[in-house]
Scaffold this motif. Structure first.
Motif, PDB file in Angstrom:
ATOM      1  N   ALA A   1     -22.681  53.403  20.812  1.00  0.00           N
ATOM      2  CA  ALA A   1     -21.610  54.240  20.265  1.00  0.00           C
ATOM      3  C   ALA A   1     -21.940  55.717  20.434  1.00  0.00           C
ATOM      4  O   ALA A   1     -23.108  56.096  20.541  1.00  0.00           O
ATOM      5  CB  ALA A   1     -21.391  53.928  18.788  1.00  0.00           C
TER       6      ALA A   1
ATOM      7  N   THR B   1     -19.944  61.547  16.328  1.00  0.00           N
ATOM      8  CA  THR B   1     -19.954  62.986  16.080  1.00  0.00           C
ATOM      9  C   THR B   1     -20.077  63.212  14.579  1.00  0.00           C
ATOM     10  O   THR B   1     -19.615  62.400  13.780  1.00  0.00           O
ATOM     11  CB  THR B   1     -18.691  63.683  16.617  1.00  0.00           C
ATOM     12  OG1 THR B   1     -17.542  63.147  15.966  1.00  0.00           O
ATOM     13  CG2 THR B   1     -18.574  63.519  18.119  1.00  0.00           C
TER      14      THR B   1
ATOM     15  N   GLU C   1     -25.740  59.705  20.661  1.00  0.00           N
ATOM     16  CA  GLU C   1     -25.580  58.434  21.356  1.00  0.00           C
ATOM     17  C   GLU C   1     -26.504  57.467  20.624  1.00  0.00           C
ATOM     18  O   GLU C   1     -27.696  57.733  20.490  1.00  0.00           O
ATOM     19  CB  GLU C   1     -25.980  58.585  22.816  1.00  0.00           C
ATOM     20  CG  GLU C   1     -25.869  57.333  23.624  1.00  0.00           C
ATOM     21  CD  GLU C   1     -26.324  57.533  25.067  1.00  0.00           C
ATOM     22  OE1 GLU C   1     -26.456  56.517  25.759  1.00  0.00           O
ATOM     23  OE2 GLU C   1     -26.564  58.682  25.485  1.00  0.00           O
TER      24      GLU C   1
ATOM     25  N   ARG D   1     -17.316  60.634  13.024  1.00  0.00           N
ATOM     26  CA  ARG D   1     -16.339  59.956  13.871  1.00  0.00           C
ATOM     27  C   ARG D   1     -17.133  59.082  14.825  1.00  0.00           C
ATOM     28  O   ARG D   1     -18.094  59.549  15.445  1.00  0.00           O
ATOM     29  CB  ARG D   1     -15.493  60.942  14.665  1.00  0.00           C
ATOM     30  CG  ARG D   1     -14.533  61.703  13.807  1.00  0.00           C
ATOM     31  CD  ARG D   1     -13.563  62.465  14.637  1.00  0.00           C
ATOM     32  NE  ARG D   1     -12.698  63.227  13.733  1.00  0.00           N
ATOM     33  CZ  ARG D   1     -11.795  64.062  14.146  1.00  0.00           C
ATOM     34  NH1 ARG D   1     -11.621  64.264  15.419  1.00  0.00           N
ATOM     35  NH2 ARG D   1     -11.064  64.703  13.277  1.00  0.00           N
ATOM     36  N   THR D   2     -16.718  57.833  14.952  1.00  0.00           N
ATOM     37  CA  THR D   2     -17.449  56.866  15.763  1.00  0.00           C
ATOM     38  C   THR D   2     -16.582  56.404  16.921  1.00  0.00           C
ATOM     39  O   THR D   2     -15.403  56.087  16.737  1.00  0.00           O
ATOM     40  CB  THR D   2     -17.854  55.647  14.907  1.00  0.00           C
ATOM     41  OG1 THR D   2     -18.637  56.118  13.814  1.00  0.00           O
ATOM     42  CG2 THR D   2     -18.668  54.659  15.712  1.00  0.00           C
ATOM     43  N   HIS D   3     -17.179  56.348  18.093  1.00  0.00           N
ATOM     44  CA  HIS D   3     -16.510  55.876  19.303  1.00  0.00           C
ATOM     45  C   HIS D   3     -17.402  54.802  19.921  1.00  0.00           C
ATOM     46  O   HIS D   3     -18.543  55.102  20.309  1.00  0.00           O
ATOM     47  CB  HIS D   3     -16.317  57.019  20.305  1.00  0.00           C
ATOM     48  CG  HIS D   3     -15.684  58.238  19.683  1.00  0.00           C
ATOM     49  ND1 HIS D   3     -14.330  58.401  19.577  1.00  0.00           N
ATOM     50  CD2 HIS D   3     -16.243  59.328  19.119  1.00  0.00           C
ATOM     51  CE1 HIS D   3     -14.078  59.554  18.974  1.00  0.00           C
ATOM     52  NE2 HIS D   3     -15.224  60.133  18.686  1.00  0.00           N
TER      53      HIS D   3
ATOM     54  N   VAL E   1     -18.745  52.546  22.780  1.00  0.00           N
ATOM     55  CA  VAL E   1     -18.804  52.629  24.240  1.00  0.00           C
ATOM     56  C   VAL E   1     -18.459  51.259  24.812  1.00  0.00           C
ATOM     57  O   VAL E   1     -19.083  50.256  24.448  1.00  0.00           O
ATOM     58  CB  VAL E   1     -20.203  53.078  24.719  1.00  0.00           C
ATOM     59  CG1 VAL E   1     -20.300  53.012  26.240  1.00  0.00           C
ATOM     60  CG2 VAL E   1     -20.523  54.474  24.207  1.00  0.00           C
TER      61      VAL E   1
END
Length: 149
Positions: free
Chosen positions: A67, A70, A106, A129-131, A133
């Motif tokens: 992930a 931020t 990361e 905020r999580t994204h 991958v």
């Protein structure tokens, strides 16, 4: 030392495979093996080459999630976070950035539960905020000589 065309060719070879021998590199760039070794040593001494690393598969080591997270730090919490983040084993890379957020990380995690627990540790420092991958489009793209702006 100026990074000339020949040094860029050597750097390109090393970035593709840092374990190849000086003899292999010499064959590719057209100079002797001792000359390659000397150039590599000089680039290491000058900090142009910062190190050599093993690329480890996070998935094969039991980490099912990767992930990008931020963090927008709360007032007075950025410096404590910068000290603490060094202890978080989940963090592969961490950058202090400009803009609305202060930090980009990361991270690799074992599963969703691990992600939840990790976020719970982060939220004491700021808004996250999580994204997740899904795949790598470009990874470890070699640095090359810039020929135009």
């Amino acid at each position: 030392m100026k990074v000339d065309d020949l040094s860029w060719k050597i750097l390109s070879c090393l970035q593709q495979n840092a374990r190849q021998s000086n003899t292999e590199i010499a064959r590719k760039v057209g100079i002797t093996s001792p000359a390659v070794a000397e150039r590599i040593r000089k680039m290491e001494d000058l900090g142009i080459i910062e190190g050599y690393y093993a690329k480890v598969s996070y998935f094969e080591t039991g980490h099912q999630l990767k992930a990008i997270i931020t963090l927008r730090a709360f007032m007075g919490r950025l410096k404590p976070f910068i000290e603490k983040v060094k202890d978080f084993k989940e963090v592969v890379n961490c950058y202090r950035i400009t803009g609305n957020e202060n930090i980009v990380m990361e991270v690799v995690l074992k599963n969703q539960k691990h992600l939840e627990q990790f976020i719970d540790r982060l939220i004491t420092y700021g808004e996250c905020r999580t994204h997740i991958v899904l795949s790598n489009v470009v990874e470890n793209n070699p640095l090359t000589k810039k020929t135009h702006l």
